[in-house]
Design a protein around this motif. Structure first.
Motif, PDB file in Angstrom:
ATOM      1  N   GLU A  73     -15.629  66.556 -58.507  1.00 39.78           N
ATOM      2  CA  GLU A  73     -14.742  66.977 -59.246  1.00 39.78           C
ATOM      3  C   GLU A  73     -14.516  68.777 -58.902  1.00 39.78           C
ATOM      4  OE1 GLU A  73     -11.231  67.588 -62.680  1.00 39.78           O
ATOM      5  OE2 GLU A  73     -13.200  66.096 -62.949  1.00 39.78           O
ATOM      6  N   VAL A  74     -13.397  69.357 -58.446  1.00 36.52           N
ATOM      7  CA  VAL A  74     -13.656  70.721 -58.320  1.00 36.52           C
ATOM      8  C   VAL A  74     -12.400  71.034 -59.382  1.00 36.52           C
ATOM      9  CG1 VAL A  74     -12.480  72.872 -56.603  1.00 36.52           C
ATOM     10  CG2 VAL A  74     -13.563  70.471 -55.553  1.00 36.52           C
ATOM     11  N   PRO A  75     -13.510  71.687 -60.699  1.00 40.27           N
ATOM     12  CA  PRO A  75     -12.009  72.401 -61.143  1.00 40.27           C
ATOM     13  C   PRO A  75     -11.128  73.193 -60.941  1.00 40.27           C
ATOM     14  CG  PRO A  75     -14.913  72.110 -62.122  1.00 40.27           C
ATOM     15  CD  PRO A  75     -14.297  72.391 -60.588  1.00 40.27           C
ATOM     16  N   PRO A  76      -9.983  73.111 -61.639  1.00 38.13           N
ATOM     17  CA  PRO A  76      -9.002  74.135 -61.658  1.00 38.13           C
ATOM     18  C   PRO A  76      -9.237  75.461 -61.866  1.00 38.13           C
ATOM     19  CG  PRO A  76      -8.041  72.446 -62.606  1.00 38.13           C
ATOM     20  CD  PRO A  76      -9.166  71.822 -62.213  1.00 38.13           C
ATOM     21  N   THR A  77     -10.441  75.714 -62.627  1.00 42.51           N
ATOM     22  CA  THR A  77     -10.531  77.135 -63.219  1.00 42.51           C
ATOM     23  C   THR A  77     -11.161  78.173 -62.042  1.00 42.51           C
ATOM     24  OG1 THR A  77     -12.419  75.973 -64.685  1.00 42.51           O
ATOM     25  CG2 THR A  77     -10.252  76.815 -66.174  1.00 42.51           C
ATOM     26  N   LEU A  78     -12.399  77.165 -61.798  1.00 34.15           N
ATOM     27  CA  LEU A  78     -13.530  76.955 -60.758  1.00 34.15           C
ATOM     28  C   LEU A  78     -12.350  77.539 -59.402  1.00 34.15           C
ATOM     29  CD1 LEU A  78     -16.937  75.117 -59.756  1.00 34.15           C
ATOM     30  CD2 LEU A  78     -16.252  77.998 -60.665  1.00 34.15           C
ATOM     31  N   LEU A  79     -11.206  77.159 -58.381  1.00 32.46           N
ATOM     32  CA  LEU A  79     -10.583  77.489 -57.835  1.00 32.46           C
ATOM     33  C   LEU A  79      -9.605  78.279 -58.244  1.00 32.46           C
ATOM     34  CD1 LEU A  79      -9.700  76.286 -54.942  1.00 32.46           C
ATOM     35  CD2 LEU A  79      -7.707  75.247 -56.172  1.00 32.46           C
ATOM     36  N   ASP A  80      -9.284  78.539 -59.329  1.00 36.90           N
ATOM     37  CA  ASP A  80      -8.908  79.579 -59.539  1.00 36.90           C
ATOM     38  C   ASP A  80      -9.609  81.236 -59.424  1.00 36.90           C
ATOM     39  OD1 ASP A  80      -6.107  78.948 -60.407  1.00 36.90           O
ATOM     40  OD2 ASP A  80      -6.853  79.175 -62.294  1.00 36.90           O
ATOM     41  N   VAL A  81     -11.144  81.004 -59.793  1.00 37.63           N
ATOM     42  CA  VAL A  81     -11.760  82.230 -59.690  1.00 37.63           C
ATOM     43  C   VAL A  81     -11.728  82.241 -58.177  1.00 37.63           C
ATOM     44  CG1 VAL A  81     -14.420  82.930 -60.222  1.00 37.63           C
ATOM     45  CG2 VAL A  81     -13.153  81.696 -62.004  1.00 37.63           C
ATOM     46  N   LEU A  82     -12.126  81.484 -57.466  1.00 39.63           N
ATOM     47  CA  LEU A  82     -12.071  81.409 -56.066  1.00 39.63           C
ATOM     48  C   LEU A  82     -10.956  82.476 -55.393  1.00 39.63           C
ATOM     49  CD1 LEU A  82     -13.453  81.125 -53.027  1.00 39.63           C
ATOM     50  CD2 LEU A  82     -12.242  78.980 -53.331  1.00 39.63           C
ATOM     51  N   LEU A  83      -9.875  82.367 -56.004  1.00 45.48           N
ATOM     52  CA  LEU A  83      -8.947  82.524 -55.367  1.00 45.48           C
ATOM     53  C   LEU A  83      -8.138  84.347 -55.825  1.00 45.48           C
ATOM     54  CD1 LEU A  83      -6.624  79.993 -55.520  1.00 45.48           C
ATOM     55  CD2 LEU A  83      -7.280  80.365 -53.341  1.00 45.48           C
ATOM     56  N   GLN A  84      -9.016  84.314 -56.918  1.00 46.64           N
ATOM     57  CA  GLN A  84      -8.808  85.930 -57.489  1.00 46.64           C
ATOM     58  C   GLN A  84     -10.068  86.543 -56.712  1.00 46.64           C
ATOM     59  OE1 GLN A  84      -6.910  87.071 -59.836  1.00 46.64           O
ATOM     60  NE2 GLN A  84      -7.409  88.966 -59.296  1.00 46.64           N
ATOM     61  N   SER A  85     -11.189  85.901 -56.376  1.00 47.36           N
ATOM     62  CA  SER A  85     -11.992  87.085 -56.424  1.00 47.36           C
ATOM     63  C   SER A  85     -11.607  87.094 -54.245  1.00 47.36           C
ATOM     64  CB  SER A  85     -13.427  86.220 -56.077  1.00 47.36           C
ATOM     65  OG  SER A  85     -14.101  85.428 -56.976  1.00 47.36           O
ATOM     66  N   PHE A  86     -10.980  86.441 -53.516  1.00 46.79           N
ATOM     67  CA  PHE A  86     -10.643  86.697 -52.474  1.00 46.79           C
ATOM     68  C   PHE A  86      -9.485  87.716 -52.475  1.00 46.79           C
ATOM     69  CE2 PHE A  86     -13.435  84.277 -50.838  1.00 46.79           C
ATOM     70  CZ  PHE A  86     -12.882  83.980 -49.353  1.00 46.79           C
ATOM     71  N   ALA A  87      -8.495  87.606 -53.394  1.00 50.30           N
ATOM     72  CA  ALA A  87      -7.348  88.835 -53.508  1.00 50.30           C
ATOM     73  C   ALA A  87      -7.831  90.092 -54.113  1.00 50.30           C
ATOM     74  CB  ALA A  87      -6.422  87.861 -55.288  1.00 50.30           C
ATOM     75  N   ASP A  88      -9.125  90.221 -55.121  1.00 46.25           N
ATOM     76  CA  ASP A  88      -9.886  91.585 -55.406  1.00 46.25           C
ATOM     77  C   ASP A  88     -10.691  92.340 -54.052  1.00 46.25           C
ATOM     78  OD1 ASP A  88      -8.702  90.869 -58.473  1.00 46.25           O
ATOM     79  OD2 ASP A  88     -10.927  90.331 -58.697  1.00 46.25           O
ATOM     80  N   LEU A  89     -11.119  91.151 -53.714  1.00 45.70           N
ATOM     81  CA  LEU A  89     -11.768  91.949 -52.492  1.00 45.70           C
ATOM     82  C   LEU A  89     -10.793  92.374 -51.091  1.00 45.70           C
ATOM     83  CD1 LEU A  89     -14.897  89.618 -52.160  1.00 45.70           C
ATOM     84  CD2 LEU A  89     -14.786  91.967 -52.564  1.00 45.70           C
ATOM     85  N   ARG A  90      -9.689  91.682 -50.757  1.00 45.36           N
ATOM     86  CA  ARG A  90      -8.866  92.147 -49.799  1.00 45.36           C
ATOM     87  C   ARG A  90      -8.015  92.921 -50.899  1.00 45.36           C
ATOM     88  NH1 ARG A  90      -5.744  86.277 -49.707  1.00 45.36           N
ATOM     89  NH2 ARG A  90      -7.205  85.352 -48.371  1.00 45.36           N
ATOM     90  N   ALA A  91      -7.716  92.920 -51.305  1.00 44.53           N
ATOM     91  CA  ALA A  91      -6.781  94.746 -52.489  1.00 44.53           C
ATOM     92  C   ALA A  91      -8.458  95.655 -51.860  1.00 44.53           C
ATOM     93  CB  ALA A  91      -6.796  94.520 -53.571  1.00 44.53           C
ATOM     94  N   ALA A  92      -9.886  95.812 -52.202  1.00 51.66           N
ATOM     95  CA  ALA A  92     -10.256  96.399 -52.237  1.00 51.66           C
ATOM     96  C   ALA A  92     -10.623  97.052 -50.932  1.00 51.66           C
ATOM     97  CB  ALA A  92     -11.401  95.776 -52.602  1.00 51.66           C
TER      98      ALA A  92
END
Length: 370
Positions: free
Chosen positions: A254-273
């Motif tokens: 199972e892929v916990p939704p909270t982990l998917l949120d962490v992955l999505l947020q990390s990529f969003a942060d890195l794109r902004a940077a």
């Protein structure tokens, strides 16, 4: 399909395509297997308003107008050029459109520096030529010529990576809709049948490698596929691909939704940077595309399944992210280290939860690679 490492879309979704064809009452251009409306349904999925007796799951997640414009272009005499950053789903969209329209998405030419005119026109079976001379029987048609003869869709991947000679050879095919075979005295022209068209893809980061001539540009309708930045759409894409991965490997994890949120947020942060960076040295080499997110998650899932406790953790996800994105040393590692100290660490203190393990896993991965 179990004998194929990766089944083409027309094989993978054969039952669904058969059903759509059986209920399709709409007008079909040329030799199309499905009407434009059903092609759109196959790609984007069905809605309640469509009135179908079964649900058609979406396979490509993007703006509806891109798909509709692509379908309309293929019903015309112009070629279709899908252009965008790496990992935006250009090739997958081209494959789905070819599968729905022609039930064959495998007539593909891969553009490289080594691609020649033979790859888009024809070559010869040398042994047959020596034995019996040049004839249509001893000719080896290219995927594009095969598409012309059958009135179906041909595909050209990474068009801007091929040389100008190869690109120029496409001009006559797209404008005249035939290929001449000067080596033959008779039966020396292959005419395209109705329904033939070409879907090409181009990487917007390859601009300047082999720019398209203005003559070739006029033969294509351009559709620019943007990077997906909407978190909801991106989550749907990652979830869709992850479920496919789990089924293919018979993994029950199972892929916990909270982990998917962490992955999505990390990529969003890195794109902004990356967008705010002043030079290429301050940007990650990675395009930070949705496809790369899927790759990070796939790596973490397989590692957890084979070497972990069959449970996906935030530390494993962080390790996979660092390992996938740290392509240059020391530049990329310095960027990731700055992100971990400046963003992940404060977020871990504020939110704890999955971010705590993500912080520690990333730190260890960066230290190992440094």
């Amino acid at each position: 399909m179990s004998d194929m490492l990766r089944a083409p879309a027309e094989v993978k979704y054969a039952e669904e395509l058969d059903w759509l064809e059986s209920v399709d009452t709409g007008p079909k251009p040329f030799s199309w297997r499905l009407s434009p409306k059903m092609v759109r349904l196959f790609v984007l999925g069905s809605e309640r308003a469509d009135g179908l007796d079964r649900e058609i799951a979406p396979k490509w997640f993007g703006d509806r107008s891109f798909v509709e414009r692509s379908i309309v272009t293929l019903a015309s005499d112009r070629g279709l050029l899908l252009i965008g950053d790496p990992g935006t789903g250009k090739s997958w969209l081209a494959e789905l459109l070819s599968a729905a329209i022609s039930r064959n998405s495998t007539l593909v030419v891969q553009g490289t520096a080594g691609t020649t005119e033979d790859h888009i026109k024809y070559s010869w079976n040398v042994s047959m030529v020596i034995a019996k001379g040049q004839s249509r029987a001893s000719m080896i048609p290219s995927p594009i010529m095969t598409a012309m003869e059958n009135g179906v869709i041909g595909r050209f991947e990474e068009l801007t990576r091929s040389t100008s000679d190869v690109q120029d050879a496409l001009i006559s095919i797209l404008s005249e809709k035939y290929v001449s075979i000067p080596e033959l005295d008779d039966d020396n022209i292959v005419f395209a049948k109705p329904g033939f068209s070409i879907i090409a893809t181009a990487n917007s980061r390859d601009r300047g490698v082999n720019d398209l001539s203005s003559a070739l540009k006029r033969r294509f309708n351009f559709i620019r596929i943007p990077v997906v930045t909407n978190k909801k759409s991106e989550a749907e894409i990652v979830r869709f691909r992850t479920e496919e991965l789990l089924r293919r490997h018979n993994i029950e994890l199972e892929v916990p939704p909270t982990l998917l949120d962490v992955l999505l947020q990390s990529f969003a942060d890195l794109r902004a940077a990356s967008a705010a960076a002043g030079s290429d040295d301050e940007r990650l080499e990675s395009a930070l595309s949705t496809a790369e997110q899927i790759g990070v998650l796939e790596d973490a899932i397989l590692h957890s399944n084979f070497f972990g406790a069959r449970t996906l953790t935030s530390a494993t996800l962080a390790s996979s992210l660092v390992g996938s994105l740290a392509r240059r040393s020391p530049e990329d590692l310095a960027i990731l280290n700055k992100y971990w100290h400046g963003v992940v660490e404060p977020r871990s203190k504020e939110h704890s939860g999955e971010w705590t393990g993500f912080l520690e896993g990333g730190r260890q991965a960066i230290a190992t690679l440094s």
